[in-house]
Write an enzyme that holds these catalytic residues in place. Structure first.
Site, PDB file in Angstrom:
ATOM      1  N   GLU A   1       3.398   3.842  67.878  1.00 10.07           N
ATOM      2  CA  GLU A   1       3.679   2.744  69.070  1.00 10.07           C
ATOM      3  C   GLU A   1       3.643   4.295  70.517  1.00 10.07           C
ATOM      4  O   GLU A   1       2.777   4.114  71.807  1.00 10.07           O
ATOM      5  CB  GLU A   1       4.943   2.517  68.946  1.00 10.07           C
ATOM      6  CG  GLU A   1       4.499   1.478  68.540  1.00 10.07           C
ATOM      7  CD  GLU A   1       4.494   1.623  66.966  1.00 10.07           C
ATOM      8  OE1 GLU A   1       5.199   2.480  67.101  1.00 10.07           O
ATOM      9  OE2 GLU A   1       4.117   0.983  66.432  1.00 10.07           O
TER      10      GLU A   1
ATOM     11  N   HIS B   1      13.532  -6.210  63.064  1.00  6.61           N
ATOM     12  CA  HIS B   1      12.084  -6.861  63.651  1.00  6.61           C
ATOM     13  C   HIS B   1      12.746  -8.301  64.556  1.00  6.61           C
ATOM     14  O   HIS B   1      12.541  -9.415  64.210  1.00  6.61           O
ATOM     15  CB  HIS B   1      11.226  -7.912  62.505  1.00  6.61           C
ATOM     16  CG  HIS B   1      10.676  -6.455  61.770  1.00  6.61           C
ATOM     17  ND1 HIS B   1      11.412  -5.564  60.923  1.00  6.61           N
ATOM     18  CD2 HIS B   1       9.448  -6.030  61.737  1.00  6.61           C
ATOM     19  CE1 HIS B   1      10.277  -4.423  60.534  1.00  6.61           C
ATOM     20  NE2 HIS B   1       8.844  -5.050  61.098  1.00  6.61           N
TER      21      HIS B   1
END
Lengths: 323, 325
Positions: free
Chosen positions: B57, B126
């Site tokens: 990322e 998540h």
């Protein structure tokens, strides 16, 4: 060795060295504040790279004054930035560590170690799909080669065969941490060699730096993907003005000072008889004058107006709606 | 139109209109996007403009910033906001600050899309909502798309803005069928009154919009009042005008958010209301927010950790009675 090139090398390295010495003095007088990272001792890297990599985009870390000068940035605008004046290259909002000039394709002065490498890599991607094979030059220190951003960038640049030169200035110390304490080896080009051609050079020799970057440039321009250069170098000063650098031995310092890039270039040029002795004296005078002018320009420039505080947070069309 | 189709259409039209628009992220290309938002784009625009990245990322956003500097208009997809923490340095220290610290010389036209929020039993790593973090960063624009119409128009606007935009989506919205309408001269920074009312203003955004709308009939029935609901849409900048106009009318305000209560985005909104509209209020403001816990896996616990329509009704009724509404 080519006479004209040697003269340019000497002039830029001398200009860089004197700029840094002047910045140091101005810092001690209180005209410059914050972090000030001096490039003294490492001028061959700054000048040799920028003379070879004369097109394309440059992404740099925060020890970048001399690199910016060698790229063509006016020392006056850099000194004014160091003084925090509105005439500075970043309007006094960036300071020593953030010298940006898109007109020179110089995106520099990133003060988060290794964080500019993914950005440089992304820029190289864009240049590649545009067919701009002059590519990208990214310079960083030994400390950066231990960070995740560094390894991610090597991986992506190699996977996508991007036109980018990774140039590591290995001066052996990340502030006070010797590279060998935190890396399995001190010859850092090993870290890149499974990804791309990777070489180690003498970063105290401007001609060697220049030749190495010329070779790397040909490689990336031919579309062969990234290239890694590790240049062994040394900073004579501490990491920044708040560091006296005393963690290094005098013997080590003397060894590197005997390899001084400016003095040795001059000696070599005189020995070979390719530059007339007067050139050096004249250049030193010219440099002294330029530095004096830069200090005067910075000292006499105005501070930014307080209205600048809220300028440049957003683009114009967004500024209208952002409270 | 499905919510994800609205996003896909916005990207597709932007890529067709301008060659400088590219998308990058994990699985955005050949796979079609983990929520199918980029479906079909790889076949249409090819690998140079629809870029499958490694799971890195920091580099997805870092690379995108470099592309933006080079003159592209990248759309970076982060698979969930939870993973955006790996890119935090690039977002906050670089994308958001380059314009300022270069004295206005640098422009980063970058859109970072990221779905977030509590989906269904995806557990603690998540399920987060980080709008409070990004909304606190000068230099970023933060948009929260709760519906197809806003998603389509705001994403198109974001792509062509010359500043970095954090574009927040919610994971449960992607497969939802929604009304869609094309709007001329769309303003992505404007909050929307989605239901008019007289006695109470409820501010909300993203998926909570639907929980609030589900709760409102019951609230109105139990309290015998009419409720106004505002979808904030844009979190930075915040449209205080629309909020203020509503509160001046209703005199009462409740904010419903899915994020944790402590330091959540709602805290900032309520602070501003308290500073600017204190004497307009007939009751202390109320925040209905997620609990201050990591999101648990077990469904019963998961639902207990966030506002639901039932909880919204109960808390508003209790608060109203306590404050003499």
């Amino acid at each position: 060795m080519n006479s004209a090139r040697v003269k340019t090398f000497y002039y830029l390295m001398k200009l860089g060295r004197e700029f840094e010495l002047a910045a140091k003095e101005q810092y001690m007088q209180g005209n410059i504040a914050g972090f000030l990272h001096l490039d003294i001792g490492q001028e061959a890297c700054s000048v040799g790279t920028m003379q070879a990599f004369d097109k394309g985009d440059v992404f740099t870390h925060y020890r970048e004054h001399v690199l910016a000068i060698a790229r063509g940035m006016d020392p006056k605008l850099i000194m004014a930035e160091l003084f925090g004046k509105v005439t500075g290259v970043s309007k006094g909002k960036g300071g020593s560590m953030h010298l940006f000039e898109p007109k020179l394709d110089f995106y520099g002065g990133d003060a988060i170690v290794a964080a500019h490498l993914p950005i440089a890599t992304g820029c190289a991607y864009a240049r590649k799909i545009e067919g701009e094979m002059a590519g990208v030059f990214a310079i960083f220190g030994d400390g950066a080669t231990n960070a995740g951003a560094f390894f991610e960038s090597l991986n992506i640049a190699a996977a996508w065969k991007l036109p980018i030169i990774f140039f590591c200035e290995n001066n052996y110390y990340a502030i006070g941490t010797r590279i060998g304490w935190v890396s399995p080896f001190e010859e850092l080009y090993h870290k890149a060699r499974h990804y791309m051609p990777s070489t180690r050079i003498n970063g105290m020799d401007v001609c060697e730096v220049y030749e190495a970057v010329m070779k790397a440039k040909e490689h990336i321009e031919e579309g062969l993907g990234p290239y890694f250069i590790e240049a062994e170098t040394y900073r004579y000063e501490g990491h920044s003005m708040s560091d006296n650098g005393k963690y290094r031995s005098e013997e080590e310092m003397e060894i590197f000072k005997s390899r001084d890039p400016i003095e040795n270039l001059k000696k070599e040029a005189l020995k070979l008889g390719i530059v007339e002795p007067e050139y050096f004296e004249e250049t030193n005078k010219k440099v002294a004058k330029e530095i004096q002018e830069a200090i005067e320009f910075a000292a006499n420039s105005p501070e930014p107006d307080l209205s600048e505080l809220y300028e440049d947070v957003y683009c114009k069309e967004c500024t209208n709606v952002i409270p | 139109m499905l919510y994800r189709e609205a996003l896909n259409r916005a990207i597709d039209e932007s890529m067709a209109a301008d060659k400088s628009v590219v998308i990058l992220g994990e699985d955005v290309g050949r796979y079609g996007g983990s929520y199918r938002v980029s479906e079909g784009l790889f076949a249409k625009y090819g690998p140079k403009r629809v870029i499958d990245t490694p799971i890195a990322e920091l580099s997805i956003v870092g690379n995108a910033i470099g592309m933006a500097i080079a003159g592209l208009r990248p759309i970076a997809e982060i698979m969930t906001v939870n993973f955006s923490l790996l890119a935090m340095d690039q977002i906050v220290n670089h994308a958001a600050k380059f314009r300022y610290m270069s004295g206005g010389k640098m422009t980063i036209p970058l859109t970072i899309r990221m779905p977030g929020g509590v989906s269904r039993q995806l557990a603690a790593q998540h399920s987060e909502s980080y709008e409070t973090i990004y909304s606190a960063v000068p230099g970023l624009i933060v948009l929260a798309a709760s519906n197809a119409t806003y998603a389509y128009h705001a994403l198109k606007a974001a792509i062509f803005l010359n500043d970095p935009v954090i574009f927040l989506e919610h994971e449960l919205l992607y497969p939802m069928e929604m009304d869609f309408k094309e709007i001329e001269n769309f303003d992505p920074f404007k909050a929307q009154v989605i239901k008019e009312g007289e006695n109470l203003t409820i501010l909300t955004y993203l998926k909570m919009r639907y929980d609030v709308l589900q709760a409102v009939p019951q609230i109105e029935k139990e309290l015998g009042i009419s409720v106004e609901v505002i979808d904030l849409n844009s979190l930075r900048p915040l449209d205080m005008k629309t909020i203020s106009d509503s509160i001046k009318k209703t005199k009462r305000v409740v904010l419903v958010e899915e994020d944790h209560k402590t330091g959540g985005y709602g805290a900032e909104v309520i602070a501003r209301i308290s500073e600017q509209l204190f004497y307009e209020l007939d009751a202390p403001p109320l925040r209905i927010a997620g609990e201050d816990v990591p999101i648990p896996y077990n469904r019963k616990l998961e639902l207990a950790s966030i506002p639901t329509p039932d909880k919204i009704v109960t808390q508003i009724v209790q608060w109203s009675q306590a404050n003499g509404l």
